[in-house]
Design an enzyme around this catalytic site. Structure first.
Site, short mmCIF file in Angstrom:
data_model
loop_
_atom_site.label_atom_id
_atom_site.label_comp_id
_atom_site.label_asym_id
_atom_site.label_seq_id
_atom_site.Cartn_x
_atom_site.Cartn_y
_atom_site.Cartn_z
N HIS A 1 0.83 -1.20 0.00
CA HIS A 1 0.00 0.00 0.00
C HIS A 1 0.87 1.25 0.00
CE1 HIS A 1 -3.48 -2.41 0.36
NE2 HIS A 1 -4.27 -1.50 0.92
N HIS B 1 0.29 -2.51 8.95
CA HIS B 1 1.72 -2.77 8.84
C HIS B 1 2.52 -2.22 10.02
CE1 HIS B 1 1.93 -4.61 4.84
NE2 HIS B 1 0.96 -3.79 4.49
#
Length: 321
Positions: A198, A283
């Site tokens: 991302h 993350h």
């Protein structure tokens, strides 16, 4: 006295040359970003640092369990709509991000009057192909698994269910050791370092649009700034990038964004917002950092190497030039 101070004297010429050098000093070295670019580039680490700190300091986010395997907060306890992987912005925009980036670029390329030249269109298309190639290599395919999948495997990661299936002979090893194949086989990534795809996509795509749209508009005096880029010429001389500009038809609306440019800037804004959401809810900090660094690697190769390698610049050009 007249000879020493006259406009044609050596001293006067030296003084003029010195003044020109001083005037050119604000331009950054060809291999480095300009001050304006540094200012814009700083937005990316600032957003990532702010988001990471927010995720640690916010009571709502900190209280929710984090699923390291899924790189996100547990979905049924998500502290925000944007913390859910199935939110519309993630499924309709980020998951199809490069398609949106390409659409905005094509709209700008075909509609802006400053890009009417076939040569400019061609070189802009080459830059798009190079940036797209980097996106493919990192996230889709690199003579087999993409770099993200290879990195995960090389750092000790594995697909738990897929590993079992391989040993039982029900799958081909080359087919299951990718993120997509792992998910399709009902497996989950475990262990290893997972570069944030991302972050990579959002940084690469937004900076690509900012370069392609920003320099076309900014070179024409918008915001009162001049083009601070420098390039190395074939003879080794360092000059302002404008020396290579085509003779321009300065129509009244060349410095405007136009509909395609506005669409591109809107997508950049959405990229930055989703980058912040990724920084907060998805993350680890190291996975986000490596996603940023991998994106910057591709950015540097396409937009900065040509400034100091004339042969490469003759092929890919510079945005707005």
């Amino acid at each position: 006295m007249a000879a020493s101070g006259g406009p044609s004297s050596p001293n006067a010429r030296n003084s003029s040359s010195s003044s020109s050098s001083t005037a050119a000093t604000p331009r950054t070295a060809p291999h480095l970003p300009t001050p304006l670019e540094v200012l814009v580039l700083a937005v990316y680490p600032v957003l990532l640092i702010f988001g990471t700190l927010f995720s640690v300091l916010s009571p709502e986010t900190r209280a929710v369990p984090y699923d390291a395997t899924g790189q996100s907060h547990v979905q049924h306890d998500a502290p925000s709509y944007f913390a859910r992987k199935n939110n519309l912005f993630n499924t309709l925009f980020v998951k199809r991000g490069w398609g949106w980036i390409t659409l905005a670029f094509v709209a700008f390329l075909l509609t802006h009057p400053a890009l009417a030249s076939p040569t400019r269109k061609l070189k802009a298309g080459i830059r798009w192909a190079l940036v797209t190639g980097w996106w493919v290599i990192v996230t889709q395919w690199c003579f087999g698994p993409a770099l993200i999948d290879r990195g995960f495997r090389y750092t000790g990661g594995k697909c738990e269910v897929a590993e079992t299936a391989v040993f039982e002979g029900s799958h081909d090893k080359a087919d299951v050791f990718t993120a997509a194949a792992c998910k399709a086989s009902g497996g989950r990534w475990s262990g290893g370092h997972d570069i944030s795809g991302h972050v990579f996509l959002l940084v690469l795509g937004s900076w690509f649009l900012l370069q392609e749209v920003g320099w076309v508009v900014a070179r024409r005096g918008v915001f009162g700034r001049r083009d601070e880029r420098c390039v190395v010429m074939a003879d080794g001389a360092v000059k302002g990038a404008s020396v290579e500009a085509e003779k321009e038809d300065r129509t009244a609306n060349q410095g405007e964004l136009g509909l395609g440019g506005k669409f591109a800037i809107a997508l950049v804004g959405l990229c930055l917002w989703m980058l912040l959401m990724t920084a907060i809810y998805f993350h680890t900090w190291f996975e986000k950092l490596t996603g940023l660094l991998v994106a910057l690697t591709g950015i540097y190769a396409v937009y900065y190497l040509p400034r100091w390698i004339p042969v490469l610049r003759s092929i890919v050009g510079l945005p707005g030039i």
